[in-house]
Write a protein that holds these residues in place. Structure first.
Motif, short mmCIF file in Angstrom:
data_model
loop_
_atom_site.label_atom_id
_atom_site.label_comp_id
_atom_site.label_asym_id
_atom_site.label_seq_id
_atom_site.Cartn_x
_atom_site.Cartn_y
_atom_site.Cartn_z
N GLN A 114 2.99 8.23 -14.36
CA GLN A 114 2.80 9.66 -14.06
C GLN A 114 2.51 9.88 -12.59
O GLN A 114 2.94 10.88 -12.00
CB GLN A 114 1.66 10.24 -14.92
CG GLN A 114 2.00 10.36 -16.38
CD GLN A 114 3.29 11.14 -16.62
OE1 GLN A 114 3.56 12.13 -15.96
NE2 GLN A 114 4.09 10.68 -17.56
N PHE A 115 1.78 8.96 -11.98
CA PHE A 115 1.48 9.07 -10.55
C PHE A 115 2.79 9.07 -9.76
O PHE A 115 2.97 9.84 -8.81
CB PHE A 115 0.58 7.90 -10.12
CG PHE A 115 0.10 8.03 -8.70
CD1 PHE A 115 -0.99 8.83 -8.38
CD2 PHE A 115 0.76 7.38 -7.67
CE1 PHE A 115 -1.42 8.96 -7.07
CE2 PHE A 115 0.33 7.50 -6.36
CZ PHE A 115 -0.75 8.30 -6.06
N MET A 116 3.71 8.20 -10.17
CA MET A 116 5.02 8.14 -9.49
C MET A 116 5.80 9.43 -9.73
O MET A 116 6.37 10.00 -8.81
CB MET A 116 5.84 6.95 -10.01
CG MET A 116 5.24 5.59 -9.65
SD MET A 116 5.05 5.35 -7.89
CE MET A 116 6.74 5.04 -7.42
N GLN A 117 5.81 9.89 -10.98
CA GLN A 117 6.56 11.10 -11.33
C GLN A 117 6.03 12.32 -10.58
O GLN A 117 6.79 13.11 -10.04
CB GLN A 117 6.46 11.38 -12.84
CG GLN A 117 7.30 10.48 -13.72
CD GLN A 117 8.79 10.72 -13.54
OE1 GLN A 117 9.20 11.82 -13.22
NE2 GLN A 117 9.58 9.69 -13.72
N ILE A 118 4.69 12.45 -10.61
CA ILE A 118 4.09 13.65 -10.04
C ILE A 118 3.98 13.53 -8.52
O ILE A 118 4.27 14.48 -7.79
CB ILE A 118 2.68 13.88 -10.66
CG1 ILE A 118 2.83 14.16 -12.15
CG2 ILE A 118 1.94 15.01 -9.96
CD1 ILE A 118 1.53 14.10 -12.94
N GLY A 119 3.55 12.38 -8.04
CA GLY A 119 3.29 12.21 -6.62
C GLY A 119 4.52 11.82 -5.82
O GLY A 119 5.04 12.61 -5.02
N PHE A 120 5.02 10.64 -6.07
CA PHE A 120 6.10 10.08 -5.25
C PHE A 120 7.35 10.95 -5.27
O PHE A 120 7.92 11.27 -4.22
CB PHE A 120 6.41 8.66 -5.73
CG PHE A 120 7.41 7.95 -4.87
CD1 PHE A 120 7.05 7.47 -3.61
CD2 PHE A 120 8.71 7.77 -5.29
CE1 PHE A 120 7.98 6.83 -2.80
CE2 PHE A 120 9.64 7.14 -4.49
CZ PHE A 120 9.27 6.66 -3.25
N TYR A 121 7.76 11.36 -6.48
CA TYR A 121 9.01 12.12 -6.58
C TYR A 121 8.86 13.58 -6.12
O TYR A 121 9.86 14.30 -6.05
CB TYR A 121 9.58 12.04 -8.00
CG TYR A 121 10.02 10.63 -8.35
CD1 TYR A 121 11.02 10.00 -7.61
CD2 TYR A 121 9.43 9.91 -9.38
CE1 TYR A 121 11.41 8.70 -7.89
CE2 TYR A 121 9.81 8.61 -9.66
CZ TYR A 121 10.81 8.01 -8.91
OH TYR A 121 11.19 6.72 -9.18
N SER A 122 7.64 14.01 -5.84
CA SER A 122 7.45 15.37 -5.30
C SER A 122 7.43 15.35 -3.77
O SER A 122 7.39 16.42 -3.15
CB SER A 122 6.13 15.98 -5.80
OG SER A 122 6.15 16.13 -7.19
N LEU A 123 7.43 14.16 -3.18
CA LEU A 123 7.33 14.06 -1.72
C LEU A 123 8.44 14.83 -0.99
O LEU A 123 8.14 15.56 -0.04
CB LEU A 123 7.38 12.58 -1.29
CG LEU A 123 6.02 11.91 -1.08
CD1 LEU A 123 6.21 10.44 -0.77
CD2 LEU A 123 5.24 12.58 0.03
N PRO A 124 9.71 14.70 -1.40
CA PRO A 124 10.76 15.43 -0.66
C PRO A 124 10.52 16.93 -0.62
O PRO A 124 10.61 17.54 0.44
CB PRO A 124 12.04 15.09 -1.43
CG PRO A 124 11.75 13.81 -2.12
CD PRO A 124 10.29 13.84 -2.44
N VAL A 125 10.19 17.51 -1.77
CA VAL A 125 10.05 18.98 -1.82
C VAL A 125 8.82 19.42 -1.01
O VAL A 125 8.87 20.41 -0.27
CB VAL A 125 10.03 19.48 -3.29
CG1 VAL A 125 8.80 19.09 -4.04
CG2 VAL A 125 10.18 20.97 -3.34
N VAL A 126 7.74 18.66 -1.13
CA VAL A 126 6.53 19.02 -0.37
C VAL A 126 6.77 18.79 1.12
O VAL A 126 6.39 19.62 1.96
CB VAL A 126 5.31 18.19 -0.88
CG1 VAL A 126 4.11 18.37 0.03
CG2 VAL A 126 4.96 18.60 -2.30
#
Lengths: 259, 248
Positions: free
Chosen positions: A49-61
């Motif tokens: 979940q950390f990867m899903q929520i954190g890592f994969y949100s990096l581009p948009v943020v």
């Protein structure tokens, strides 16, 4: 009189409905938090979940922060020029990003991406009886599905926002030095000199609260999703809308607290 | 043994169960039939603890389910859901071995995978399927995986919720046969919910017919066709006319 009674009854029913929803969300949140601290713990789920929520949100943020920082530099320059205060651009960009725009815009973007995804996933699991299946397999869904998502989002959001803040300041720096004629060293010096530790910590604390809200709304609406595709769709919309509104409300309350 | 006494359940204005009494002996295969919305699934959910009854008692092997340790109680069950309810994010073998990988007595991944592959083989699936995801399988294969998951921990009681829904008649026959074989082989107590009469004839030792939240008929499978019960006859013959009102 009859119409007035109907109106009163309708308002009363809406108020009661609103209060009961708030009550259910509070109970859901308390139950979820208690499951975070009680074994068994699902480390793999938490990491995933950390990867899903954190890592994969990096581009948009990151992209949001970059363009916001760049636009902010232009706006502050334009406003500051009216009273010969162009030199405040680096410090205001940094403080504005770190204290306010980084957490709020990052929170809203992640709410759109993550709250909807969690609500759709859990809603589909509810509709296809996967949540019931978990129970029959001696696994508490609150512990297995909800607790890891809440914890992951609460930890991931400050990290995301810290990265977003840095990229936002970089956006301001690129515009400041490339378009507005600031000296590179002076820009960086002004950015660092006027920033205080409290600016950073207040922004990161906001981010943690927003992360919790995002996951809570996604989980609550998904977990209690109605039947069929329509139920899942409604849960997804409710998750994003309620998370966004709660982020903005919490932002004001936290800003007052840190003021 | 499963014993249900005077079970009542209502959802706001809708009373679903109005005092259901039934008993399933150890090693017996009981099938519950009835039209849609007659309370079959709610009865099953009450027994599993997924719904809380408003009134009445449920006993498993003589013990009141409300007083049993929930995890211990659930660990004695296996359940095949209507649409298999496989976890999309896990591979087939992890679905089958899910229970074996949880809890304080969890197995190593190697052990659990070996058991999962063996159970997959038991339901007629090759070990190649183990690394696939549920979305890559056909409906019939998903049902078999669901069945493998239900029997993975060798439960004493197995529940089947509409096991042949959505399957073609040939695959339905295969699943019915598998259920019958496995239940007999494991000596398990089985409770099946269905309105597929071919399942009833293939699986049941005893049959209960639910209508309007009450048991309208119960008996052994051999008595099913001989019964003069008007509700049962209408259901078996698929007549639109009779005591059961068809919702048009």
């Amino acid at each position: 009189m009859n119409t007035f009674n109907k109106l009163l009854r309708s308002i009363g029913a809406s108020v009661l409905d609103f209060c009961s929803t708030i009550g259910r969300i509070v109970i859901f949140a308390c139950s979820s938090i208690s499951h975070i601290f009680r074994p068994p713990f699902y480390g793999k789920e938490l990491f995933s979940q950390f990867m899903q929520i954190g890592f994969y949100s990096l581009p948009v943020v990151g992209l949001t922060a970059l363009f916001t920082g760049a636009a902010l530099a232009l706006q502050i320059y334009s406003g500051g020029a009216r009273f010969s205060a162009e030199s405040v651009v680096p410090s205001i960009v940094a403080i504005g990003m770190v204290r306010e725009l980084g957490p709020v815009l990052g929170g809203l973007m992640v709410a759109g991406r993550v709250s909807s995804s969690i609500a759709a996933e859990l809603g589909t699991m509810r509709v296809t009886e996967q949540i019931d299946a978990l129970v029959t397999l001696s696994t508490n869904p609150m512990k297995y599905l909800v607790a890891p998502r809440l914890l992951a989002a609460t930890i991931a959001m400050p990290v995301l926002v810290a990265v977003g803040d840095t990229i936002g300041i970089l956006g301001g720096y690129l515009v400041g030095t490339g378009r507005l004629g600031f000296n590179s060293n002076n820009y960086l010096k002004n950015t660092v000199d006027f920033m205080e530790l409290g600016d950073v910590t207040s922004g990161l604390a906001k981010a943690a609260v927003f992360g919790f809200i995002i996951a809570l709304m996604g989980c609550y609406h998904g977990y209690n999703s109605g039947r069929g595709a329509q139920g899942v769709g409604k849960a997804t919309i409710n998750a994003v809308v309620s998370a966004s509104v709660m982020i903005l409300a919490a932002n004001y309350i936290l800003t007052e607290a840190f003021f | 043994m499963i014993m249900v006494q005077n079970l009542h359940k209502r959802f706001t204005e809708n009373t679903v169960l109005r005092g259901v009494n039934m008993q399933i002996e150890k090693g017996e295969s009981m099938v519950i039939i009835g039209g849609s919305g007659t309370g079959k699934s709610v009865l099953l959910k009450c027994i599993l603890g997924l719904e809380k009854p408003d009134n009445g008692k449920i006993f498993i092997n003589g013990q009141d389910t409300t007083k049993l340790d929930r995890n211990l109680f659930l660990s004695s069950f296996g359940m095949l859901f209507q649409n298999a309810a496989l976890f999309d994010s896990l591979t087939v073998w992890k679905n089958v071995a899910f229970r074996l990988l949880q809890g304080s007595n969890k197995m190593s991944e190697k052990q659990a995978k070996d058991i999962a592959v063996e159970k997959l083989r038991r339901v007629g699936l090759s070990p190649d399927v183990a690394e696939k995801y549920p979305a890559e399988l056909s409906g019939g294969m998903q049902k078999r995986v669901g069945l493998a998951r239900a029997i993975a921990a060798n439960p004493g009681i197995i529940f089947f919720d509409e096991p042949t829904t959505g399957l073609d008649p040939i695959m339905s026959g295969v699943i019915n046969e598998l259920i019958r074989e496995i239940v007999v082989e494991m000596g398990a107590t089985a409770m099946t919910i269905t309105h597929d009469m071919s399942s009833v004839r293939a699986i049941a030792d005893k049959v209960i017919m639910l209508h309007d939240g009450l048991v309208q008929w119960s008996g052994v499978i051999g008595d099913l066709e001989k019964s003069q019960n008007p509700y049962l006859n209408q259901f078996l013959n698929g007549n639109a006319e009779g005591p059961i009102e068809a919702v048009r």
